[in-house]
Scaffold this active site. Sequence first.
Site, PDB file in Angstrom:
ATOM      1  N   ASN A  17       0.775  -1.298  -0.060  1.00  0.00           N
ATOM      2  CA  ASN A  17      -0.207   0.073  -0.045  1.00  0.00           C
ATOM      3  C   ASN A  17       0.922   1.290   0.007  1.00  0.00           C
ATOM      4  O   ASN A  17       1.589   1.570   1.038  1.00  0.00           O
ATOM      5  CB  ASN A  17      -0.919  -0.037   1.227  1.00  0.00           C
ATOM      6  CG  ASN A  17      -1.802   1.339   1.317  1.00  0.00           C
ATOM      7  OD1 ASN A  17      -1.829   2.009   0.567  1.00  0.00           O
ATOM      8  ND2 ASN A  17      -2.335   1.264   2.577  1.00  0.00           N
ATOM      9  N   TRP A  18       1.079   1.899  -1.154  1.00  0.00           N
ATOM     10  CA  TRP A  18       2.030   2.913  -1.280  1.00  0.00           C
ATOM     11  C   TRP A  18       1.293   4.265  -0.494  1.00  0.00           C
ATOM     12  O   TRP A  18       2.251   5.222  -0.394  1.00  0.00           O
ATOM     13  CB  TRP A  18       2.130   3.216  -2.739  1.00  0.00           C
ATOM     14  CG  TRP A  18       3.106   2.276  -3.500  1.00  0.00           C
ATOM     15  CD1 TRP A  18       3.634   1.349  -2.876  1.00  0.00           C
ATOM     16  CD2 TRP A  18       3.534   2.307  -4.653  1.00  0.00           C
ATOM     17  NE1 TRP A  18       4.730   0.606  -3.820  1.00  0.00           N
ATOM     18  CE2 TRP A  18       4.400   1.312  -5.022  1.00  0.00           C
ATOM     19  CE3 TRP A  18       3.554   3.244  -5.785  1.00  0.00           C
ATOM     20  CZ2 TRP A  18       5.164   0.999  -6.338  1.00  0.00           C
ATOM     21  CZ3 TRP A  18       4.187   3.073  -6.936  1.00  0.00           C
ATOM     22  CH2 TRP A  18       4.748   1.975  -7.090  1.00  0.00           C
ATOM     23  N   LYS A  19       0.290   4.134  -0.425  1.00  0.00           N
ATOM     24  CA  LYS A  19      -0.520   5.423   0.393  1.00  0.00           C
ATOM     25  C   LYS A  19      -0.273   6.591  -0.493  1.00  0.00           C
ATOM     26  O   LYS A  19      -0.189   6.267  -1.825  1.00  0.00           O
ATOM     27  CB  LYS A  19       0.027   5.704   1.844  1.00  0.00           C
ATOM     28  CG  LYS A  19      -0.197   4.379   2.610  1.00  0.00           C
ATOM     29  CD  LYS A  19       0.003   4.719   3.988  1.00  0.00           C
ATOM     30  CE  LYS A  19      -0.049   3.396   4.879  1.00  0.00           C
ATOM     31  NZ  LYS A  19       0.043   3.347   6.154  1.00  0.00           N
ATOM     32  N   HIS A 103      -9.544   1.316   4.984  1.00  0.00           N
ATOM     33  CA  HIS A 103      -8.334   1.584   5.653  1.00  0.00           C
ATOM     34  C   HIS A 103      -8.493   2.562   6.827  1.00  0.00           C
ATOM     35  O   HIS A 103      -9.358   3.463   6.853  1.00  0.00           O
ATOM     36  CB  HIS A 103      -7.296   1.984   4.692  1.00  0.00           C
ATOM     37  CG  HIS A 103      -6.028   2.079   5.325  1.00  0.00           C
ATOM     38  ND1 HIS A 103      -5.153   2.845   6.106  1.00  0.00           N
ATOM     39  CD2 HIS A 103      -5.087   1.130   5.135  1.00  0.00           C
ATOM     40  CE1 HIS A 103      -4.259   2.648   6.406  1.00  0.00           C
ATOM     41  NE2 HIS A 103      -4.001   1.638   5.797  1.00  0.00           N
ATOM     42  N   GLU A 173      -5.521  -4.759  10.743  1.00  0.00           N
ATOM     43  CA  GLU A 173      -4.565  -3.722  10.817  1.00  0.00           C
ATOM     44  C   GLU A 173      -5.038  -3.048  12.242  1.00  0.00           C
ATOM     45  O   GLU A 173      -5.617  -1.923  11.837  1.00  0.00           O
ATOM     46  CB  GLU A 173      -4.564  -2.867   9.634  1.00  0.00           C
ATOM     47  CG  GLU A 173      -4.157  -3.386   8.342  1.00  0.00           C
ATOM     48  CD  GLU A 173      -3.453  -2.368   7.515  1.00  0.00           C
ATOM     49  OE1 GLU A 173      -2.436  -2.659   7.045  1.00  0.00           O
ATOM     50  OE2 GLU A 173      -4.284  -1.353   7.115  1.00  0.00           O
ATOM     51  N   SER A 223       3.171  -1.930  10.461  1.00  0.00           N
ATOM     52  CA  SER A 223       4.752  -2.186  10.811  1.00  0.00           C
ATOM     53  C   SER A 223       5.487  -3.474  10.196  1.00  0.00           C
ATOM     54  O   SER A 223       6.377  -3.876  10.855  1.00  0.00           O
ATOM     55  CB  SER A 223       4.989  -1.868  12.256  1.00  0.00           C
ATOM     56  OG  SER A 223       4.765  -0.730  12.414  1.00  0.00           O
ATOM     57  N   GLY A 244       2.547  -1.095   4.273  1.00  0.00           N
ATOM     58  CA  GLY A 244       2.802   0.357   3.773  1.00  0.00           C
ATOM     59  C   GLY A 244       4.296   0.638   3.546  1.00  0.00           C
ATOM     60  O   GLY A 244       4.706   0.408   2.566  1.00  0.00           O
ATOM     61  N   GLY A 245       4.771   1.159   4.673  1.00  0.00           N
ATOM     62  CA  GLY A 245       6.237   1.710   4.593  1.00  0.00           C
ATOM     63  C   GLY A 245       7.242   1.114   3.549  1.00  0.00           C
ATOM     64  O   GLY A 245       7.905   1.318   3.045  1.00  0.00           O
TER      65      GLY A 245
HETATM   66  P1  PGA Z   1       2.714   0.285   7.578  1.00  0.00           P
HETATM   67  O1  PGA Z   1       1.316   0.702   7.058  1.00  0.00           O
HETATM   68  O2  PGA Z   1       3.228  -1.002   6.982  1.00  0.00           O
HETATM   69  O3  PGA Z   1       3.587   1.499   7.239  1.00  0.00           O
HETATM   70  O4  PGA Z   1       2.444   0.108   9.263  1.00  0.00           O
HETATM   71  C1  PGA Z   1       0.484  -0.460   6.741  1.00  0.00           C
HETATM   72  C2  PGA Z   1      -0.799  -0.086   6.446  1.00  0.00           C
HETATM   73  O5  PGA Z   1      -1.147   1.042   6.749  1.00  0.00           O
HETATM   74  O6  PGA Z   1      -1.601  -0.465   5.543  1.00  0.00           O
END
Ligand code: PGA
Length: 263
Positions: A17-19, A103, A173, A223, A244-245
């Site tokens: 998920n690149w946001k 989300h 999540e 995370s 995400g990150g």
């Molecule tokens: P994260 O994000 O891996 O940076 O914690 C996960 C998400 O929000 O889908």
Amino acid sequence: MLHYISMEQKKMLLIGNWKMNPRSMEEAQALALAIKKQSKVSARMDIVIAPPHPYIYEVRRALGAKFLVGAQDVSSEKMGAFTGEVGASMLESVGVTYGIVGHSERRARGETDDSIEKKVASVLKTNMTAVVCVGERERDSHGKYFGFVEGQVRSALRGVAGSKLTQVVIAYEPVWAISTSSPTARPATPEDAHEMVLFIRKTLSDLYTRASAERVRIIYGGSVDTKNISALLQGSGAQGFLVGGASLRAHDFATIVKTLYAF
Ligand code: PGA
């Protein structure tokens, strides 16, 4: 008693998920190409990249046929006078196969259980898969958060027939685990994630049948990185991960892919 699970449903699922990243189309293409080059991909796993809407088409081209492309949000409406919205069939027409819905970062901006229910329904009218995000903001010592997550699951699936569950993924999540949610964010322990995966599975069994519930992939997000992926993979019972990150760093994402393959 053994239940039938199709090969599709048994496949591990990894979603990046690149946001709202990266800054430009050029950077998005470069990241997609780097992910493609560094990740060893085979048909044994579904690997999905969910970029911001304007990059979807080019990112899909850059990634090639071995990767799938997802959308970070999907409108509850089909088409018409809904400025700024993007409908499921529009996304499907540019090759999107997974639609993330609910989300926590969208819930924080006003998304409600009712709108999430409608969004799930709109995704399921296409051939896309709905990735329904659930998760508590914080944990209490009495286990009330289980009831909270159960409420989110029940509400998102209200009106979804059992026969449609092959098109549903639940992403657990917990908000406190999302890397950008707070400076003290930390991943769930494999044990905590496992407990919730079992609980969500039970909720699905109660809502449908056990056999139908088995068809839903339950994945974990929060995370996930190169350091914790092995332990989460071995201990959480999740059938995939929402990242995400770490999905913005091609090398890290490729390392996660590699770990999943080795499992
Ligand atoms: P994260 O994000 O891996 O940076 O914690 C996960 C998400 O929000 O889908």
